[in-house]
Each structure stands twice: as structure tokens, then as C-alpha cells.
Write a protein that holds these residues in place. Structure first.
Motif, short mmCIF file in Angstrom:
data_model
loop_
_atom_site.label_atom_id
_atom_site.label_comp_id
_atom_site.label_asym_id
_atom_site.label_seq_id
_atom_site.Cartn_x
_atom_site.Cartn_y
_atom_site.Cartn_z
N ILE A 157 1.12 -1.27 -0.13
CA ILE A 157 0.11 -0.10 0.11
C ILE A 157 0.81 1.54 0.35
CG2 ILE A 157 -1.55 1.10 1.25
CD1 ILE A 157 -2.90 -1.52 2.56
N LEU A 158 0.91 2.47 -1.18
CA LEU A 158 1.27 3.29 -0.95
C LEU A 158 1.44 4.04 0.41
CD1 LEU A 158 0.82 4.14 -4.85
CD2 LEU A 158 2.53 2.75 -3.71
N PRO A 159 2.12 4.49 0.61
CA PRO A 159 2.47 5.69 1.62
C PRO A 159 1.21 7.01 1.38
CG PRO A 159 4.26 6.03 0.22
CD PRO A 159 3.55 5.33 -0.17
N GLY A 160 1.08 7.33 2.85
CA GLY A 160 0.08 8.73 3.14
C GLY A 160 -1.04 8.73 2.14
N LEU A 161 -1.67 7.75 2.26
CA LEU A 161 -3.55 7.93 1.52
C LEU A 161 -4.46 7.66 2.30
CD1 LEU A 161 -1.97 4.71 -1.49
CD2 LEU A 161 -2.99 7.46 -1.02
N PHE A 162 -4.42 7.55 3.49
CA PHE A 162 -5.23 6.86 4.74
C PHE A 162 -5.17 8.62 5.20
CE2 PHE A 162 -3.99 3.24 3.81
CZ PHE A 162 -4.59 1.67 3.95
N GLY A 163 -6.67 8.82 5.62
CA GLY A 163 -7.37 10.34 6.21
C GLY A 163 -6.71 11.31 5.24
N ARG A 164 -6.27 11.52 4.01
CA ARG A 164 -6.41 11.90 2.98
C ARG A 164 -7.10 11.72 1.45
NH1 ARG A 164 -1.54 14.41 3.94
NH2 ARG A 164 -0.56 14.65 1.44
N LYS A 165 -7.00 12.57 0.70
CA LYS A 165 -7.10 12.82 -0.19
C LYS A 165 -6.39 11.84 -1.53
CE LYS A 165 -9.35 17.81 -1.20
NZ LYS A 165 -9.37 18.59 -1.55
N ARG A 166 -7.18 11.01 -2.17
CA ARG A 166 -5.92 10.32 -2.88
C ARG A 166 -5.03 10.53 -3.99
NH1 ARG A 166 -7.16 6.38 -7.93
NH2 ARG A 166 -5.72 4.85 -7.14
N MET A 167 -5.88 11.63 -4.81
CA MET A 167 -4.47 12.69 -5.53
C MET A 167 -3.90 13.47 -5.14
SD MET A 167 -5.42 10.73 -7.95
CE MET A 167 -4.39 11.70 -9.31
N LYS A 168 -2.73 13.63 -5.24
CA LYS A 168 -2.12 14.64 -4.81
C LYS A 168 -1.24 15.53 -5.79
CE LYS A 168 1.03 14.30 -1.76
NZ LYS A 168 2.25 13.66 -0.27
N ASN A 169 -1.97 15.43 -6.74
CA ASN A 169 -1.42 16.93 -7.99
C ASN A 169 -1.65 18.72 -7.18
OD1 ASN A 169 -1.33 14.90 -10.25
ND2 ASN A 169 -3.02 14.36 -10.09
N VAL A 170 -0.48 19.41 -7.84
CA VAL A 170 -1.57 20.26 -7.40
C VAL A 170 -0.63 21.36 -8.89
CG1 VAL A 170 0.00 22.93 -6.47
CG2 VAL A 170 0.01 20.22 -5.12
N ILE A 171 -1.39 21.92 -9.28
CA ILE A 171 -1.69 22.79 -10.74
C ILE A 171 -1.06 24.03 -10.36
CG2 ILE A 171 -2.54 23.93 -12.54
CD1 ILE A 171 -3.20 21.30 -12.81
N LEU A 172 0.01 25.40 -10.43
CA LEU A 172 0.46 26.19 -11.03
C LEU A 172 -0.07 26.46 -12.41
CD1 LEU A 172 3.65 25.63 -8.71
CD2 LEU A 172 1.24 26.38 -8.00
N VAL A 173 -0.05 27.77 -11.89
CA VAL A 173 -0.32 28.70 -13.48
C VAL A 173 0.02 30.16 -12.97
CG1 VAL A 173 -2.48 29.13 -14.72
CG2 VAL A 173 -2.21 27.41 -13.40
N ASN A 216 -10.77 16.57 5.81
CA ASN A 216 -12.07 18.21 6.17
C ASN A 216 -10.47 18.43 6.69
OD1 ASN A 216 -14.74 16.96 6.74
ND2 ASN A 216 -13.91 15.02 7.35
N TYR A 217 -10.98 19.92 6.95
CA TYR A 217 -9.86 20.83 7.21
C TYR A 217 -10.87 21.81 7.95
CZ TYR A 217 -9.73 23.75 2.63
OH TYR A 217 -10.03 24.40 1.94
#
Length: 268
Positions: free
Chosen positions: A62-78, A207-208
Motif C-alpha cells: 500500500i502506497l504511503p500517505g493515503l489514509f485520511g487524505r485525498k487520493r490525488m496529490k496533484n497541484v496546478i501552478l499557473v 476535512n480541514y
């Protein structure tokens, strides 16, 4: 297909959830067990994984950091520029440094630096639809390109449930005025390499609250209709800690025969 295997699957998931790190466990499988059933269960749980089946044994990572977080870790910089064939653009150094900071912390950064033509705007919306980013961040200078950032931000808020973040010189100098625009959720004030990582970590949670945002130095946001500016972030002590993420862009498009470009990085 049996209580024993089901228990072992749950144990693997619970161990990964408790230590928030990569987890690899071996599970014995009876000869009559159907692998397709295991695949169905794991995919249904919507978890990134590596699965191998060998000699009636399933290896599940199981890949790290997925529990309690959104599945995708993409950021768009524009950064949007004037839509003109004759307009020569310089590299978006500020975004390239932010991208480096985000990538070092496990985020996939998608850089969009183009003239604000209709087709490019459509491309930006499609990227956001495909990537479902943690947030869309705009580099904003107080000039005509600010109108393009406004137009794109309005379109993002109309189409997607994605936070819009403005950073750069304009929101740093005029934070309260910038936050009067409801299509801007959060602003970055001052140097952003450390701020952007902390902000991404908060926004990537399921949730934040605004109390989480208040703990981040160097940002601004609205709470109950009022502007909140957090504590000023100190200057970065070691500037050599970051470098431009050139691999995210085509450097050749910033080189013009017989011409030079000038770029204002912004602070130091």
C-alpha cells in the motif's frame, strides 16, 4: 473467500493506516481462492497498491500517505500572459521554485505557463478536470495579466470544487484588497516555498478548518466574511535549498534569437 483471508486483508490495511508509511505484507492464499475476488475488493476500496500473485501468495504493498487524505496529490501552478504573438515571455521562476519545494514533499506538480488565449484557457480547464488538484495556484503580478488570472479563477470556481490560491507580488502588497474577490480562497504573502508545502498538506486533508489555516504563516483567507492574515513568515534561511524545476517546462521556448528577457523574481 474465507474468514482467515478476509482478516488478513483488514490487518494489512489497518497496519498501513497506523504508521502512515509504505506497508508490505504477505498473505497465504488457499488453492481454491480466486484472485479476481481480491482484485475486486482492493479496487473497490479505492487505494493505490502494488499486487503480485506468486505460488498462491499475494504480496500487497500500500502506497504511503493515503489514509485520511485525498487520493490525488496533484497541484496546478499557473501563470497567464498577454495573448499576443509578439509578446515574449520569460520563465516563471517563482513557480519553478515552488514546484521544486512541492515535488520534494511528494506532490505531482503541473505547470501551466501560457498566453491567455481562448484555447489555452480551455486546455487549463481540461487539465484541472483530469488532475483534480489539491489546489490551483496563480502567480500574480499587478499588470494586465491579472485580468486573465481573474477570468481563469472565476471559471475554475464555476466548474470545479478546487481551492484557488493567489500568490506573488500583487497579493503580497495588497492582501486585503485581493481577498475581497470571492473567487480567491487563499492568498500567499511573501516567499512561498515553505508556505506552499504547508498549505498543500492542509488542503489535501479530507476535512480541514480555518483553525488549520491559521497555523500557517504567510497566508490570508476569509472567515465568516472577515479577512484573516496570519503571522508573517520569516525569510528562508538557506536559499540554496531550492532550485528551479526546469524539467516541468520547455526551456527552449524562452530563448529568442537576437533578444533577451528580463524577469523579476520578486524578493531576494
Amino acid at each position: 473467500r474465507g474468514g482467515v483471508l478476509e482478516t488478513r486483508v483488514c490487518w494489512v490495511f489497518s497496519k498501513a493506516a497506523s504508521n502512515q508509511s509504505s506497508c508490505e505484507r504477505m498473505m497465504a492464499v488457499s488453492p481454491e481462492f480466486k484472485t479476481e475476488w481480491a482484485l475486486t475488493v482492493i479496487i473497490f476500496m479505492n487505494i493505490d497498491f502494488v499486487l503480485n500473485v506468486r505460488n498462491n501468495t499475494i504480496s500487497l504493498r500500500i502506497l504511503p500517505g493515503l489514509f485520511g487524505r485525498k487520493r490525488m496529490k496533484n497541484v496546478i501552478l499557473v501563470k497567464l500572459e498577454e495573448d499576443s504573438d509578439s509578446h515574449k515571455i520569460a520563465p516563471p521562476f517563482s513557480l519553478l521554485y515552488l514546484a521544486d519545494a512541492l515535488e520534494k514533499n511528494g506532490y505531482a506538480v503541473h505547470l501551466f505557463h501560457e498566453p491567455a488565449s481562448k484555447s489555452n484557457m480551455e486546455d487549463l480547464m481540461q487539465i484541472i478536470a483530469d488532475k483534480n488538484p489539491v489546489f490551483a495556484g496563480f502567480s500574480c503580478f499587478t499588470n494586465f495579466s491579472l485580468l486573465h488570472s481573474k477570468r481563469a479563477s472565476l471559471e475554475i470556481k464555476r466548474k470545479f470544487d478546487v481551492p484557488v490560491v493567489w500568490g506573488g507580488i500583487h497579493p503580497t502588497i495588497l492582501p486585503e484588497q485581493t481577498l475581497e474577490n470571492e473567487f480567491i480562497d487563499i492568498i500567499g504573502i511573501g516567499e512561498g516555498e515553505e508556505t506552499v508545502v504547508e498549505l498543500a498538506e492542509v488542503l489535501n486533508r479530507d476535512n480541514y478548518s480555518t483553525s488549520d489555516l491559521r497555523r500557517i504563516q504567510g497566508i490570508g483567507f476569509r472567515e465568516d466574511g472577515k479577512t484573516v492574515l496570519t503571522e508573517k513568515r520569516p525569510f528562508i534561511k538557506n536559499l540554496d535549498e531550492y532550485s528551479p524545476a526546469w524539467h516541468l517546462t520547455d526551456a527552449d521556448k524562452y530563448i529568442y534569437s537576437g533578444n533577451h528577457f528580463y524577469s523579476q523574481i520578486g524578493s531576494r
